[in-house]
Design a protein around this motif. Structure first.
Motif, short mmCIF file in Angstrom:
data_model
loop_
_atom_site.label_atom_id
_atom_site.label_comp_id
_atom_site.label_asym_id
_atom_site.label_seq_id
_atom_site.Cartn_x
_atom_site.Cartn_y
_atom_site.Cartn_z
N LYS A 24 29.08 35.12 38.43
CA LYS A 24 28.77 34.96 39.85
C LYS A 24 28.88 33.49 40.27
N SER A 25 28.40 32.58 39.41
CA SER A 25 28.39 31.17 39.77
C SER A 25 29.79 30.59 39.92
N MET A 26 30.77 31.20 39.25
CA MET A 26 32.13 30.70 39.42
C MET A 26 32.98 31.65 40.28
N HIS A 27 32.27 32.53 41.03
CA HIS A 27 32.87 33.41 42.05
C HIS A 27 33.89 34.39 41.47
N ALA A 28 33.70 34.80 40.22
CA ALA A 28 34.59 35.79 39.62
C ALA A 28 34.44 37.13 40.32
N LEU A 29 35.55 37.77 40.63
CA LEU A 29 35.60 39.09 41.28
C LEU A 29 34.97 39.08 42.67
N GLU A 30 34.76 37.92 43.24
CA GLU A 30 34.19 37.85 44.59
C GLU A 30 35.16 38.50 45.57
N GLY A 31 34.64 39.38 46.41
CA GLY A 31 35.51 40.08 47.35
C GLY A 31 36.24 41.26 46.76
#
Length: 524
Positions: A424-431
């Motif tokens: 989450k902290s490196m925005h993996a799979l965000e969106g």
């Protein structure tokens, strides 16, 4: 039985007041190799005198290698009798007769291809024939050792990565030792695929890459170049017969075997290694061990190693990971992703789906991508949560939540939550617009049911809670899951944030059973 014309002779010399061991390898062909610094040997322990919790504390948690003896009882290891002659040699005739038609990968130990040895596919019977041919050639060479010409040399073959368990599920060659049974990778692959390429056909019966349980078979002189294991997993290697020599490098020193750009690794530590290309190599301090027949070696995450067969050898090898080394897998994925992204950065502005291309390249290079890994940890989070809540309902807080099994499940969930937090902290799979796990669908999926039951049986066994065994064997998936109990939680998981909320909500009602994020092993 078999000998190699290219087998090496080893000489030990000592230098310095501290008698630090240096080894110089001189090949029979006459080429002198460079020295390496060997500091000590790998610890050797009687596995029968070691409990599971001791193994975890001394080796898995500390990420330290060990040689284990006393764990290959012939009563449970059919391979130790069927695959070995009375003289303790590989029974190659048995393999030709019973498994000769199997197609396997065979490495040519004398030919390098990129970062590995050149490989070709052949039948087991053809591999055995090549070994016999090598034996005959070696005998002729010994007889004519003073002759100026002994004819053309024959390369040394090494059968590797044979998916024997998947190919012959009814033939129980061995029993996995208890210390290595908390194997998330192979438990998962027994039911699901790590990566599915939508652009290619992948039939269910496909053997290749279907698990990470292997048989290796090599004649004296066969070897494996310097490497760290796939996914930075743990591995264990059991010598059914024969003898191996292992050279190990601690992860804290792994940078010393890479070039200045940290892109290329030394191929053979006994070659003349260029000081200009690998400036740190001479500073590397190695550990070694000789592994005999009937011994099992535990290889921790991130330890680079090179292995030589000192005799004709058959071994069984598994790659595996669990909560104790899952961070190594994630850190490797993250590193390889950044490299894949950097490599194609110049086409980012003209690529319609740059992130998708990065993930496809990551899967091609590493064996899985962020989506595959997140699907994997989501399924394991759901399985561990189902089992933890079942223990709580069935046995209550007094015995369930305080039992070693519940503690293990809680530890697993803490590890999975920590990895999800890092993603989450490196925005993996965000969106991400496609869910990776649907809870209701999973409960109806027989593959997920099988995964849950296997995980449950594993922890009952390794935690030695035999009183639960009969009770659990009579339990169905309907007993494990209380759908009314789970309705209030997130039904579908899309992103790491969803997974974190799912874990937190799932354990919130368990009272004294809490999830503690476990310290993650540091990656060098």
């Amino acid at each position: 039985m078999f000998s190699s014309s290219s087998s090496s002779s080893f000489f030990v010399v000592f230098s310095g007041q501290n008698q630090k061991q240096k080894q110089v390898v001189k090949c029979e062909r006459g080429m002198s190799m460079g020295p390496i610094n060997i500091k000590g040997e790998i610890e050797r322990v009687n596995g029968k005198e070691l409990s599971y919790s001791e193994f975890v504390k001394r080796y898995m948690e500390k990420n330290q290698p060990v040689v284990l003896t006393g764990l290959m009882d012939p009563h449970y290891w059919r391979a130790s009798t069927d695959w070995v002659t009375l003289q303790g040699q590989p029974n190659f005739q048995y393999f030709s007769t019973h498994f000769g038609a199997s197609k396997v990968q065979v490495a040519d130990c004398d030919t390098r291809e990129f970062t590995d040895q050149k490989r070709e596919e052949m039948m087991v019977s053809d591999f055995i024939a090549r070994c016999l041919q090598l034996e005959e050639a070696s005998a002729v060479q010994c007889y004519n050792e003073n002759s100026s010409s002994n004819g053309p040399s024959i390369s040394v073959p090494y059968l590797k990565d044979w998916h024997f368990v998947k190919e012959y599920p009814e033939y129980v060659a061995y029993i996995t030792p208890m210390f290595f049974c908390d194997d998330w990778l192979n438990l998962y692959l027994d039911n699901f695929r790590i990566h599915i390429d939508s652009g290619t056909q992948q039939p269910d019966e496909e053997i290749c890459c279907s698990d990470y349980r292997f048989v290796y078979m090599g004649v004296k002189g066969s070897w494996t170049p310097l490497h760290a294991d796939v996914f930075r997993s743990y591995s264990w290697s059991a010598n059914v017969c024969g003898k191996k020599r292992w050279l190990f490098l601690d992860p804290s020193q792994c940078h010393l075997v890479f070039d200045r750009n940290m892109k290329t690794c030394v191929y053979n530590i006994f070659d003349e290694v260029s000081n200009s290309k690998f400036p740190g190599f001479s500073k590397a301090i190695w550990l070694e061990c000789t592994q005999n027949a009937g011994e099992i070696i535990f290889v921790p995450s991130g330890w680079y190693h090179q292995v030589h067969n000192l005799e004709d050898t058959i071994s069984i090898n598994h790659n595996w990971f669990n909560a104790y080394n899952l961070s190594w897998v994630w850190n490797l994925l993250l590193r390889d992703y950044n490299e894949a992204k950097e490599y194609i950065e110049d086409i980012k502005d003209i690529c319609d789906d740059f992130e998708g291309l990065c993930q496809r390249n990551l899967a091609a290079n590493t064996g899985m991508n962020f989506y595959d890994f997140f699907t994997f940890i989501s399924n394991f989070a759901l399985a561990n949560l189902v089992l933890l809540r079942y223990m709580n309902r069935r046995y209550g807080n007094g015995t369930g939540s305080s039992s070693t099994i519940s503690q293990h499940l809680s530890m697993n969930l803490g590890c999975l939550r920590k990895i999800a937090s890092e993603m989450k902290s490196m925005h993996a799979l965000e969106g991400n617009h496609d869910y990776v796990v649907d809870m209701i669908e999973a409960f109806k999926d027989p593959r997920f049911s099988k995964l849950c039951m296997h995980v449950g049986r594993t922890y009952i066994m390794i935690q030695e809670q035999s009183y639960l065994s009969l009770d659990f064997e009579s339990t169905s998936m309907c007993d494990l899951v209380d759908l009314n109990d789970m309705k209030s939680y997130t039904s579908q998981i899309y992103t790491p944030e969803d997974l974190i909320k799912f874990i937190d909500n799932g354990v919130a009602e368990l009272g004294d059973c809490f999830i503690e994020e476990q310290p993650i092993l540091h990656v060098a």
